[in-house]
Write a protein that holds these residues in place. Structure first.
Motif, PDB file in Angstrom:
ATOM      1  N   ILE A  67     -17.652   8.054  -8.204  1.00 54.50           N
ATOM      2  CA  ILE A  67     -17.749   9.393  -8.791  1.00 54.50           C
ATOM      3  C   ILE A  67     -16.378   9.767  -9.347  1.00 54.50           C
ATOM      4  O   ILE A  67     -15.364   9.539  -8.711  1.00 54.50           O
ATOM      5  CB  ILE A  67     -18.193  10.416  -7.723  1.00 54.50           C
ATOM      6  N   PRO A  68     -16.329  10.362 -10.559  1.00 52.37           N
ATOM      7  CA  PRO A  68     -15.030  10.762 -11.122  1.00 52.37           C
ATOM      8  C   PRO A  68     -14.347  11.825 -10.274  1.00 52.37           C
ATOM      9  O   PRO A  68     -14.998  12.631  -9.617  1.00 52.37           O
ATOM     10  CB  PRO A  68     -15.386  11.326 -12.494  1.00 52.37           C
ATOM     11  N   TYR A  69     -13.010  11.806 -10.311  1.00 56.27           N
ATOM     12  CA  TYR A  69     -12.234  12.831  -9.618  1.00 56.27           C
ATOM     13  C   TYR A  69     -12.274  14.126 -10.417  1.00 56.27           C
ATOM     14  O   TYR A  69     -12.299  14.128 -11.640  1.00 56.27           O
ATOM     15  CB  TYR A  69     -10.781  12.398  -9.434  1.00 56.27           C
ATOM     16  N   SER A  70     -12.234  15.242  -9.700  1.00 58.65           N
ATOM     17  CA  SER A  70     -12.232  16.570 -10.302  1.00 58.65           C
ATOM     18  C   SER A  70     -10.830  16.924 -10.792  1.00 58.65           C
ATOM     19  O   SER A  70      -9.842  16.303 -10.407  1.00 58.65           O
ATOM     20  CB  SER A  70     -12.695  17.592  -9.265  1.00 58.65           C
ATOM     21  N   ASP A  71     -10.749  17.959 -11.608  1.00 60.10           N
ATOM     22  CA  ASP A  71      -9.439  18.463 -12.019  1.00 60.10           C
ATOM     23  C   ASP A  71      -8.865  19.408 -10.971  1.00 60.10           C
ATOM     24  O   ASP A  71      -7.737  19.847 -11.088  1.00 60.10           O
ATOM     25  CB  ASP A  71      -9.524  19.161 -13.373  1.00 60.10           C
ATOM     26  N   LYS A  72      -9.622  19.697  -9.922  1.00 57.36           N
ATOM     27  CA  LYS A  72      -9.172  20.577  -8.834  1.00 57.36           C
ATOM     28  C   LYS A  72      -8.647  19.744  -7.675  1.00 57.36           C
ATOM     29  O   LYS A  72      -9.101  18.640  -7.422  1.00 57.36           O
ATOM     30  CB  LYS A  72     -10.324  21.454  -8.334  1.00 57.36           C
ATOM     31  N   SER A  73      -7.687  20.307  -6.925  1.00 54.91           N
ATOM     32  CA  SER A  73      -7.071  19.622  -5.801  1.00 54.91           C
ATOM     33  C   SER A  73      -7.691  20.093  -4.484  1.00 54.91           C
ATOM     34  O   SER A  73      -7.875  21.295  -4.270  1.00 54.91           O
ATOM     35  CB  SER A  73      -5.568  19.908  -5.782  1.00 54.91           C
ATOM     36  N   ILE A  88     -12.046  32.172  -0.980  1.00 51.36           N
ATOM     37  CA  ILE A  88     -11.231  32.020  -2.190  1.00 51.36           C
ATOM     38  C   ILE A  88     -11.157  30.548  -2.620  1.00 51.36           C
ATOM     39  O   ILE A  88     -11.161  30.236  -3.805  1.00 51.36           O
ATOM     40  CB  ILE A  88      -9.812  32.592  -1.969  1.00 51.36           C
ATOM     41  N   GLY A  89     -11.113  29.635  -1.668  1.00 51.05           N
ATOM     42  CA  GLY A  89     -11.089  28.205  -1.996  1.00 51.05           C
ATOM     43  C   GLY A  89     -12.357  27.764  -2.695  1.00 51.05           C
ATOM     44  O   GLY A  89     -12.331  26.904  -3.575  1.00 51.05           O
ATOM     45  N   ARG A  90     -13.483  28.359  -2.315  1.00 54.15           N
ATOM     46  CA  ARG A  90     -14.753  28.049  -2.983  1.00 54.15           C
ATOM     47  C   ARG A  90     -14.760  28.592  -4.411  1.00 54.15           C
ATOM     48  O   ARG A  90     -15.293  27.961  -5.315  1.00 54.15           O
ATOM     49  CB  ARG A  90     -15.927  28.624  -2.189  1.00 54.15           C
ATOM     50  N   PHE A  91     -14.168  29.758  -4.609  1.00 52.11           N
ATOM     51  CA  PHE A  91     -14.040  30.274  -5.977  1.00 52.11           C
ATOM     52  C   PHE A  91     -13.159  29.345  -6.804  1.00 52.11           C
ATOM     53  O   PHE A  91     -13.425  29.114  -7.982  1.00 52.11           O
ATOM     54  CB  PHE A  91     -13.453  31.696  -5.978  1.00 52.11           C
ATOM     55  N   TYR A  92     -12.107  28.816  -6.197  1.00 46.74           N
ATOM     56  CA  TYR A  92     -11.178  27.922  -6.900  1.00 46.74           C
ATOM     57  C   TYR A  92     -11.893  26.666  -7.397  1.00 46.74           C
ATOM     58  O   TYR A  92     -11.662  26.229  -8.527  1.00 46.74           O
ATOM     59  CB  TYR A  92     -10.021  27.551  -5.976  1.00 46.74           C
ATOM     60  N   ILE A  93     -12.759  26.069  -6.580  1.00 48.94           N
ATOM     61  CA  ILE A  93     -13.415  24.821  -7.003  1.00 48.94           C
ATOM     62  C   ILE A  93     -14.659  25.075  -7.849  1.00 48.94           C
ATOM     63  O   ILE A  93     -15.304  24.138  -8.299  1.00 48.94           O
ATOM     64  CB  ILE A  93     -13.761  23.914  -5.805  1.00 48.94           C
ATOM     65  N   GLY A  94     -14.993  26.342  -8.072  1.00 46.02           N
ATOM     66  CA  GLY A  94     -16.104  26.668  -8.958  1.00 46.02           C
ATOM     67  C   GLY A  94     -17.418  26.924  -8.251  1.00 46.02           C
ATOM     68  O   GLY A  94     -18.434  27.156  -8.904  1.00 46.02           O
ATOM     69  N   GLY A  99     -18.891  30.993  -2.351  1.00 41.46           N
ATOM     70  CA  GLY A  99     -17.731  31.877  -2.201  1.00 41.46           C
ATOM     71  C   GLY A  99     -18.131  33.325  -2.001  1.00 41.46           C
ATOM     72  O   GLY A  99     -17.563  34.033  -1.158  1.00 41.46           O
ATOM     73  N   VAL A 100     -19.136  33.782  -2.744  1.00 40.27           N
ATOM     74  CA  VAL A 100     -19.623  35.156  -2.595  1.00 40.27           C
ATOM     75  C   VAL A 100     -20.276  35.330  -1.220  1.00 40.27           C
ATOM     76  O   VAL A 100     -20.076  36.349  -0.552  1.00 40.27           O
ATOM     77  CB  VAL A 100     -20.608  35.513  -3.733  1.00 40.27           C
ATOM     78  N   ILE A 101     -21.038  34.332  -0.781  1.00 37.08           N
ATOM     79  CA  ILE A 101     -21.682  34.420   0.538  1.00 37.08           C
ATOM     80  C   ILE A 101     -20.630  34.499   1.639  1.00 37.08           C
ATOM     81  O   ILE A 101     -20.737  35.317   2.563  1.00 37.08           O
ATOM     82  CB  ILE A 101     -22.637  33.230   0.755  1.00 37.08           C
ATOM     83  N   GLN A 102     -19.579  33.674   1.557  1.00 39.20           N
ATOM     84  CA  GLN A 102     -18.515  33.720   2.567  1.00 39.20           C
ATOM     85  C   GLN A 102     -17.783  35.052   2.528  1.00 39.20           C
ATOM     86  O   GLN A 102     -17.417  35.602   3.574  1.00 39.20           O
ATOM     87  CB  GLN A 102     -17.533  32.563   2.366  1.00 39.20           C
ATOM     88  N   LEU A 103     -17.565  35.597   1.350  1.00 39.43           N
ATOM     89  CA  LEU A 103     -16.913  36.903   1.220  1.00 39.43           C
ATOM     90  C   LEU A 103     -17.759  38.004   1.860  1.00 39.43           C
ATOM     91  O   LEU A 103     -17.249  38.836   2.623  1.00 39.43           O
ATOM     92  CB  LEU A 103     -16.657  37.214  -0.256  1.00 39.43           C
ATOM     93  N   ILE A 104     -19.043  38.009   1.574  1.00 38.97           N
ATOM     94  CA  ILE A 104     -19.933  39.045   2.133  1.00 38.97           C
ATOM     95  C   ILE A 104     -20.010  38.922   3.650  1.00 38.97           C
ATOM     96  O   ILE A 104     -19.941  39.932   4.370  1.00 38.97           O
ATOM     97  CB  ILE A 104     -21.329  38.957   1.478  1.00 38.97           C
TER      98      ILE A 104
END
Length: 139
Positions: A67-73, A88-94, A99-104
């Motif tokens: 699988i190709p590597y992502s542009d995110k670290s 926030i880390g989930r928002f970072y990777i798209g 991310g919204v579920i974890q925030l709520i």
């Protein structure tokens, strides 16, 4: 004994293509379909690219899965999840849905639900996590 060409075979006429032959009289396979406009055929070398590089994977390919590597670290995503436990880390990777579920969950439980993003950040750091597109996060 003959000294010249075999007279029983028909001679090749100029301007005609000789009929392709296969072993045992089988029909040759059809040629592969042409690539789409702007697409490089599979296996074709790309000008200026290092050996083994693929145009669809600018950051390389994971050797175990292909699988190709992502542009995110994954280090940045994991640290964001641990230090800012609001997804926030989930928002970072798209992965905005998770991310919204974890925030709520973190806001509704008055911070007790922040354990989930912290554990998720640790899992991101120690495994080959994937981004929203399914690419493996870079180390």
């Amino acid at each position: 004994m003959t000294t010249g060409p075999d007279e029983s075979r028909p001679e090749h006429q100029p301007g005609q293509q000789p009929e392709p032959t296969q072993p045992y009289g089988s029909v040759p396979p059809p040629p592969p379909p042409p690539p789409a406009p702007g697409q490089v055929p599979y296996g074709a070398p790309v000008a200026g690219a290092p050996y083994g590089a693929a145009p669809g994977a600018p950051y390389g390919i994971h050797p175990g899965t292909g699988i190709p590597y992502s542009d995110k670290s994954k280090i940045i995503a994991g640290i964001l999840q641990i230090l800012l436990p609001f997804g926030i880390g989930r928002f970072y990777i798209g992965d905005t849905r998770l991310g919204v579920i974890q925030l709520i969950v973190t806001l509704v439980t008055c911070g007790i639900g922040s354990l989930w993003p912290i554990i998720d950040g640790i899992i991101m750091l120690v495994t080959d996590s994937k981004d929203a597109r399914g690419y493996v996060l870079r180390s």
